[in-house]
Design an enzyme around this catalytic site. Sequence first.
Site, mmCIF file in Angstrom:
data_model
loop_
_atom_site.group_PDB
_atom_site.id
_atom_site.type_symbol
_atom_site.label_atom_id
_atom_site.label_comp_id
_atom_site.label_asym_id
_atom_site.label_seq_id
_atom_site.Cartn_x
_atom_site.Cartn_y
_atom_site.Cartn_z
ATOM 1 N N CYS A 69 -4.074 13.380 -4.178
ATOM 2 C CA CYS A 69 -2.754 13.240 -3.562
ATOM 3 C C CYS A 69 -1.702 14.011 -4.374
ATOM 4 C CB CYS A 69 -2.403 11.770 -3.384
ATOM 5 S SG CYS A 69 -0.990 11.487 -2.270
ATOM 6 N N HIS B 106 -7.002 10.208 -0.071
ATOM 7 C CA HIS B 106 -7.362 9.265 -1.125
ATOM 8 C C HIS B 106 -8.837 8.887 -0.982
ATOM 9 C CE1 HIS B 106 -3.298 8.233 -2.704
ATOM 10 N NE2 HIS B 106 -2.932 8.650 -1.506
ATOM 11 N N GLU C 198 -10.565 7.000 -2.862
ATOM 12 C CA GLU C 198 -10.745 5.586 -3.221
ATOM 13 C C GLU C 198 -10.410 4.649 -2.073
ATOM 14 O OE1 GLU C 198 -6.367 6.265 -4.057
ATOM 15 O OE2 GLU C 198 -8.212 7.438 -4.102
#
Length: 213
Positions: free
Chosen positions: A84, A193, A195
């Site tokens: 990001c 992202h 994650e």
Amino acid sequence: MSKTIAVIDYGMGNLRSVSKAIEHVAGADARVLVTDDPVLIQQADRVVFPGQGAARDCMAAISSHHLNQAVLEAAKNKPFLGICMGMQVLMSFSEENQGTPLMELFPGQVRHFPESRDAEGKRLKIPQMGWNQVIQAKAHPLWEGIEDQTRFYFVHSYYVDPEEPDLVAGTTDYGISFTSVIARDNLFATQFHPEKSADAGLRLLANFINWKP
């Protein structure tokens, strides 16, 4: 052989979710350090550079933590994953905050999404927030086991516009086609992202842990 993975902490990023996701895929032989210590970052085997927020605030936080040199050296010398804002600040300059100089690792701008509409004529919301497809622009070890046009999770109002076409490793459509992944040598960075991107994101992180650039 044990691996040390440094997650850079400069005060702006969802570090817990990033570190937990890396711990999940890395296994017992890995040590994940969330740190703002330049020495520990330099000593780590691999480095993850997450981030979120405004460009000017991020650059100020990186400077206040004395991390500029540590980030640049890691990005040039060891397996490095930007996430990001951790991708955006690698460019030269951002339109955000009426113009913000960035780290200048790569020539290119960070631009605000223009107002645009989807195929049904509905105005697209800014920031882009949610799942979107990534078109793989070139083969890369971090794409292993991930199908082209897989969906990942995005939250952003700005996108990178690199000057060097061979830097682009993935693109995404959101009113315009924009660069959502860059890669060169030992560096891979994503606007999305991983994650927060379910199985595909975890696979990408696992690929990063095992990557030997």
